[in-house]
Write a protein that holds these residues in place. Structure first.
Motif, short mmCIF file in Angstrom:
data_model
loop_
_atom_site.label_atom_id
_atom_site.label_comp_id
_atom_site.label_asym_id
_atom_site.label_seq_id
_atom_site.Cartn_x
_atom_site.Cartn_y
_atom_site.Cartn_z
N SER A 159 0.84 -1.19 0.00
CA SER A 159 0.00 0.00 0.00
C SER A 159 0.88 1.24 0.00
CB SER A 159 -0.94 0.01 1.20
OG SER A 159 -0.22 0.16 2.40
N ALA A 181 0.55 5.64 0.51
CA ALA A 181 -0.26 6.79 0.90
C ALA A 181 0.62 8.02 0.98
CB ALA A 181 -0.94 6.55 2.24
N GLY A 206 -1.91 12.25 5.34
CA GLY A 206 -3.31 12.27 4.96
C GLY A 206 -3.62 11.40 3.77
N GLY A 207 -4.89 11.12 3.64
CA GLY A 207 -5.34 10.32 2.51
C GLY A 207 -5.32 8.84 2.83
N ASP A 208 -6.22 8.15 2.19
CA ASP A 208 -6.30 6.70 2.35
C ASP A 208 -5.21 6.03 1.53
OD1 ASP A 208 -8.54 6.81 4.02
OD2 ASP A 208 -9.89 6.91 2.30
N PRO A 209 -4.66 4.93 2.02
CA PRO A 209 -3.67 4.20 1.24
C PRO A 209 -4.32 3.54 0.02
CG PRO A 209 -4.13 3.06 3.31
CD PRO A 209 -4.90 4.34 3.33
N VAL A 210 -3.52 3.40 -1.03
CA VAL A 210 -3.98 2.75 -2.26
C VAL A 210 -3.13 1.52 -2.53
CG1 VAL A 210 -4.83 4.93 -3.23
CG2 VAL A 210 -2.52 4.13 -3.80
N ASN A 211 -3.59 0.71 -3.45
CA ASN A 211 -2.89 -0.50 -3.86
C ASN A 211 -1.62 -0.12 -4.63
OD1 ASN A 211 -2.01 -2.88 -5.04
ND2 ASN A 211 -4.03 -3.49 -5.78
N GLN A 260 -4.31 3.66 -9.44
CA GLN A 260 -4.42 4.15 -8.08
C GLN A 260 -3.20 4.95 -7.66
OE1 GLN A 260 -5.82 1.30 -5.16
NE2 GLN A 260 -7.14 0.32 -6.69
N LEU A 292 -3.12 9.21 -6.74
CA LEU A 292 -2.62 9.84 -5.51
C LEU A 292 -2.12 11.26 -5.79
CD1 LEU A 292 -0.53 7.16 -3.58
CD2 LEU A 292 -2.59 8.31 -2.80
#
Length: 86
Positions: A34, A36, A40-45, A51, A55
């Motif tokens: 993951s 990020a 801040g921000g949600d983690p991505v694949n 994805q 970001l």
């Protein structure tokens, strides 16, 4: 869970060629990865080019890369190296 922080050095940020190299390297790992933005921000694949590019990581921004499992330290070092290469 292993974790590395890396400040993106490429002028284009984590887009185009750096993103493709990052994802190609991540795909060689058997574990989930993951990514990020720091702070801040949600983690991505980390194995999804769409994805990663979504970001919108720019030069000078720091990312947090996470992976867990056998070989995670090695892959995290490789991915951090890609992110910090100008």
């Amino acid at each position: 869970m292993g974790e590395r922080k890396a400040t993106v050095a490429a002028e284009v940020g984590l887009h185009a060629r750096p993103a493709a190299t990052f994802v190609q390297t991540a795909m060689t790992a058997p574990m989930e990865i993951s990514v990020a933005k720091l702070g801040g921000g949600d983690p991505v694949n980390g194995k999804s080019i769409l994805q990663i590019m979504a970001l919108d990581v720019r030069q000078g921004e720091t990312i947090v890369i996470k992976a867990e499992g056998e070989g995670s330290d090695e892959i995290l070092e490789q991915l951090a190296s890609i992110a910090t290469t100008p």
